[in-house]
Structure formats: structure tokens, C-alpha cells
Design an enzyme around this catalytic site. Structure first.
Site, PDB file in Angstrom:
ATOM      1  CG  PHE A 148      -2.006   1.235   1.338  1.00  0.00           C
ATOM      2  CD1 PHE A 148      -3.099   1.135   0.846  1.00  0.00           C
ATOM      3  CD2 PHE A 148      -1.376   2.595   1.887  1.00  0.00           C
ATOM      4  CE1 PHE A 148      -4.051   2.615   0.116  1.00  0.00           C
ATOM      5  CE2 PHE A 148      -2.376   3.227   1.883  1.00  0.00           C
ATOM      6  CZ  PHE A 148      -3.429   3.678   1.493  1.00  0.00           C
ATOM      7  CG  ASP A 233       5.520   3.637   1.755  1.00  0.00           C
ATOM      8  OD1 ASP A 233       5.740   4.463   2.607  1.00  0.00           O
ATOM      9  OD2 ASP A 233       4.504   3.697   0.419  1.00  0.00           O
ATOM     10  CE  LYS A 262      -0.353   5.784   7.464  1.00  0.00           C
ATOM     11  NZ  LYS A 262      -0.367   5.236   7.267  1.00  0.00           N
TER      12      LYS A 262
HETATM   13  C1  LIG Z   1      -1.188   5.202   5.248  1.00  0.00           C
HETATM   14  C2  LIG Z   1       0.327   4.911   4.053  1.00  0.00           C
HETATM   15  C3  LIG Z   1       0.508   5.697   2.653  1.00  0.00           C
HETATM   16  C4  LIG Z   1      -0.420   6.734   2.719  1.00  0.00           C
HETATM   17  O1  LIG Z   1      -0.534   7.410   3.619  1.00  0.00           O
HETATM   18  P1  LIG Z   1      -1.595   9.254   3.382  1.00  0.00           P
HETATM   19  O2  LIG Z   1      -1.319  10.152   3.905  1.00  0.00           O
HETATM   20  O3  LIG Z   1      -2.889   8.391   3.806  1.00  0.00           O
HETATM   21  O4  LIG Z   1      -1.372   9.591   2.193  1.00  0.00           O
HETATM   22  C5  LIG Z   1       1.237   5.246   2.341  1.00  0.00           C
HETATM   23  N1  LIG Z   1       1.989   4.537   2.171  1.00  0.00           N
HETATM   24  C6  LIG Z   1       1.745   3.451   3.128  1.00  0.00           C
HETATM   25  C7  LIG Z   1       3.047   2.566   4.001  1.00  0.00           C
HETATM   26  C8  LIG Z   1       1.171   3.535   4.011  1.00  0.00           C
HETATM   27  O5  LIG Z   1       0.476   3.014   5.316  1.00  0.00           O
END
Ligand SMILES: *Cc1c(COP(=O)(O)O)cnc(C)c1O
Length: 410
Positions: A148, A233, A262
Site C-alpha cells: 500500500f 516506504d 504518519k
Molecule cells: C498510510 C500509508 C500511505 C498513505 O499515507 P496518506 O497519509 O494516507 O496519504 C502510504 N504508504 C504507506 C506504507 C502507508 O501505510
């Protein structure tokens, strides 16, 4: 006026909460059942005054707990000092936060600030496109199935979940997906048109699935050998959550690009994309920009967040509390197993996770069903032993209730 009344359409989607009866919010989420009005540490309070133990932290965002006094003070002070100026000018905190992040990532890199995880990934993807053409027509990005990376069109294209792609065709080109934690598949996919490999060290939304150390090391080797950027990521896993400052550090590798967001603002929206100086040099002035990225309020919050995180040594706290959760849950009735790292855990269950999450919410504990059979735990990194023990006993009691109910209906 013709066509359906959008408010009426949404009212149907929202369901029962009477306070939201005429709520003009788009129905992109499921029906909300609770309205939270306050928080403190690991606790949330709804508008009826009920208290909830928060084991989710707004999806790994409030890593220092709710309403952390020092972070609140930094935000409040900054709001009275300077909220925003254009990125045409420098401000006080952004260079300090960039320097701290660079230090936590081993130094020698540069940071682009943005407002969310998807934007941090978007920056990484654009950087890969800029890097690619310079190196003989490379443009493709290889990422993993089950990954994701966010919801903007390019981040969605990188996300390895075909069902999420389907309604939004055509997506940007140049994205390929390979099975996760599979060295041979990655090796075969990194062909001469590939600019970057994008991976999570622990797939968060994908069900809390850690990559093996060997996989991450092999990914580094493959990318180095072929002149391809290794982009990790860390939006969910970064900043102490998984027991290291960044989850890839457990494999002892150094990526070329790291996205994060986050936990960085403990709830104030901020994202960052770090890249080695060599990779970052692919961007020229004018290539990428954002109005709010790195603005004083967000970076004041992030600066204080990092200060508290370093003082408290949150990676060590995450390792310790994570081990306490795991030892409380493993081998208990209804628990198949616990996976994850630090305080990003999935508890695999014998009963439906959605029912356990709903039952827990009703009994005052916030978790999330990350798969149909697994509960995700991502509490505050400052969670106390008593709160961990309370969470463990609440989860076990809920599993027992759901098992009894499911057994009765069989
Ligand atoms: C939550 C998440 C995103 C997206 O972040 P947003 O602030 O919701 O755009 C991207 N990559 C990972 C691994 C995530 O957990």
C-alpha cells in the site's frame, strides 16, 4: 434541481449515528459509529463521555499519544508566532527537522517536505522518473503485491492491490508488481527500463507482513548492481514504530529514498521524502513543489515530536511493549499467532476479525481488522505496561465472546 439530493444519499450511507444524519461528507469510508471529541495519552473520549483505550493511534499517527503536552505547547506557541509563509522563503524549523531525519537515516541525504504519506510517495515516484531518463530511458517502478503506497493516482498505481486499481483505469503507466518477499521475482522484474524498486519493510495495510532480512538485502544488491533506486516506504513503519528508527534498518541496508509521514507530526499533517544527495540531485528547481510542505506549524510539531521521540528512545519502548503484547497473546485460546515488529502487530485469529473489532469498540477499545482474520495493534509508543495488559485481556475476552457467538450460530 434535478438528480438525487447528495445529503440524502449520504445519510443512507452513514447509518445510525443521529448526530451525523445530515452530514455532507462523501461516503468514501464505511459508516462511522463513534464521534470522538477528546484524547489524552492512550485514551479517547466520545461525545457521550465514554473512554476508549486507543490501540490504533489513528493508524500509527499519534505515536506519542493524544494531546502530548510538549507537542501541544509547540503547536500552540507556533500558532501565535508564524503559521505560514511561501516556500520561496526559508523558515526556522524545516532545516532542523530535515537535519534530524537525515541523521536518523545515516546522513548524506536531503528532504522534501509535504503533507501526507501519498504525497511523500508521489515525490519519490517523480524523483524516479527524473532519475530514470538520465540513465538511458528508465522509467518503470517495481513494487510488491499486497503493498500500500497511498491513494493519489500514481501512488495507487504503485500499490499492489489490483482490486483498488480497477475502478480508476487508466492509471499512470510504468508500474509493475511482483510477489512480496520473493527474491527471484524481484530479480527477474528489474530489467533495463526500471528506474526504481519501491518496497515496504513491513507491509502495513497488506496485513502487517514483514519482509525478511534476506529479501531487503537482496533488493539492495539488485538495485545497486543495476543502477536502480531502492525506495522504502516507511510512512507507517518509520519513526520508531517497528523497534528501529526506520524498519529497513533491521536489515542493515541503506535505501536511496525513504518516504515517511504518519507519526512525524503526531497528528499534525506532515510528510517527508528523504533521498541520498545523489538521488536528490535528480530534481532541479521547479521540478516539484507544494504550498504547505515544510511550513512552520507542521515543522514546529515535527521538531518537538522528534525531540521527544529521541529523548524517550521510542524504538526501544516499541520493542519492549511489542514483546509484552506478543507474550500476553501468543498461545491463548482463539489466537493463531502474532506477527509484526515492535508496536506494529497483527493478531491472527480463529474468529472473524471484523466482529472482534466491533465487539472491542463496544467495550471501549479501538483496534482495526487489518484482514478478515487479523486484528492490527498500533498503540502509542508511550503505552504503559498496565495499558498493554488491559489491551491483552480485553482482546482475549472479546475473542472468547465472538467465539461463543459464532459457535452458537453454527
Ligand atoms: C498510510 C500509508 C500511505 C498513505 O499515507 P496518506 O497519509 O494516507 O496519504 C502510504 N504508504 C504507506 C506504507 C502507508 O501505510
Amino acid at each position: 434541481m434535478s438528480g438525487p439530493d447528495p445529503v440524502a444519499v449520504h445519510r443512507h450511507a452513514v447509518g445510525a449515528d443521529p448526530g451525523l444524519e445530515r452530514c455532507p461528507i462523501m461516503g468514501t469510508y464505511g459508516p462511522p459509529s463513534v464521534t470522538f471529541v477528546r484524547g489524552e495519552g492512550s485514551w479517547l473520549v466520545d461525545r457521550e463521555g465514554r473512554r476508549y483505550l486507543d490501540l490504533l493511534s489513528g493508524l500509527a499517527v499519534t505515536s506519542l499519544g493524544h494531546a502530548h503536552p510538549e507537542v501541544a505547547e509547540a503547536i500552540s506557541e507556533q500558532s501565535r508566532t508564524l503559521l505560514h509563509v511561501s516556500n520561496l522563503f526559508a523558515t526556522e524549523h524545516a532545516p532542523v527537522v530535515a537535519g534530524q531525519l537525515d541523521e536518523l537515516l545515516g546522513g548524506g541525504g536531503q528532504v522534501f517536505f509535504c503533507n501526507s504519506g501519498a504525497e511523500a510517495v508521489e515525490c519519490a515516484l517523480k524523483l524516479a522518473r527524473r532519475w530514470g531518463p538520465a540513465a538511458a530511458g528508465r522509467f518503470a517502478v517495481v513494487s510488491a503485491l499486497g503493498s500500500f503506497h497511498g491513494r493519489t493516482l500514481a501512488a495507487l498505481a504503485a500499490t499492489g492491490q489490483p482490486a483498488k486499481h480497477e475502478p480508476f483505469q487508466p492509471l499512470p503507466e510504468g508500474f509493475r508488481h511482483v510477489s512480496f518477499d520473493d527474491v527471484a521475482a524481484l530479480d527477474a522484474a528489474v530489467t533495463t527500463d526500471v528506474a526504481a524498486v519501491l518496497l515496504e519493510a513491513v507491509q502495513g495495510e497488506g496485513g502487517v507482513q514483514p519482509a525478511s532480512v534476506e529479501y531487503l538485502r537482496a533488493a539492495r544488491e539488485i538495485c545497486t548492481e543495476r543502477g536502480v533506486l531502492l525506495m522504502i516506504d516507511e510512512v507507517q513503519t518509520g519513526l520508531g514504530r517497528c523497534g528501529d528508527w526506520f524498519a529497513h534498518q533491521a536489515a542493515g541496508i541503506r535505501p536511496d529514498v525513504v518516504s515517511m509521514a504518519k507519526a512525524l507530526g503526531n497528528g499534525v499533517p506532515i510528510g517527508a521524502c528523504w533521498a541520498t544527495a545523489e538521488a536528490a540531485a535528480s530534481f532541479r528547481p521547479g521540478d516539484h513543489a507544494t504550498t504547505y510542505g515544510g511550513q512552520p506549524l507542521a515543522t514546529a510539531a515535527a521538531r518537538r515530536v522528534l525531540e521527544v521521540m529521541r529523548r524517550e528512545d521510542v524504538p526501544a519502548l516499541a520493542r519492549r511493549a511489542g514483546a509484552r503484547f506478543a507474550s500476553g497473546l501468543e498461545g491463548e485460546p482463539g489466537v493463531v499467532g502474532v506477527r509484526g515488529r515492535g508496536l506494529l502487530l497483527a493478531v491472527e485469529l480463529e474468529v472473524p476479525a471484523g466482529e472482534v473489532a466491533a465487539d472491542l469498540l463496544a467495550s471501549g477499545v479501538v483496534v482495526n481488522a487489518v484482514t478478515p482474520t487479523a486484528i492490527r495493534l498500533a498503540p502509542s509508543l508511550l503505552v504503559t505496561d498496565d495499558e498493554v495488559d488491559l489491551g491483552v485481556s480485553a482482546l482475549l475476552a472479546s475473542i472468547a465472546r465472538v467465539a461463543e457467538r459464532t459457535g452458537e450460530s453454527n
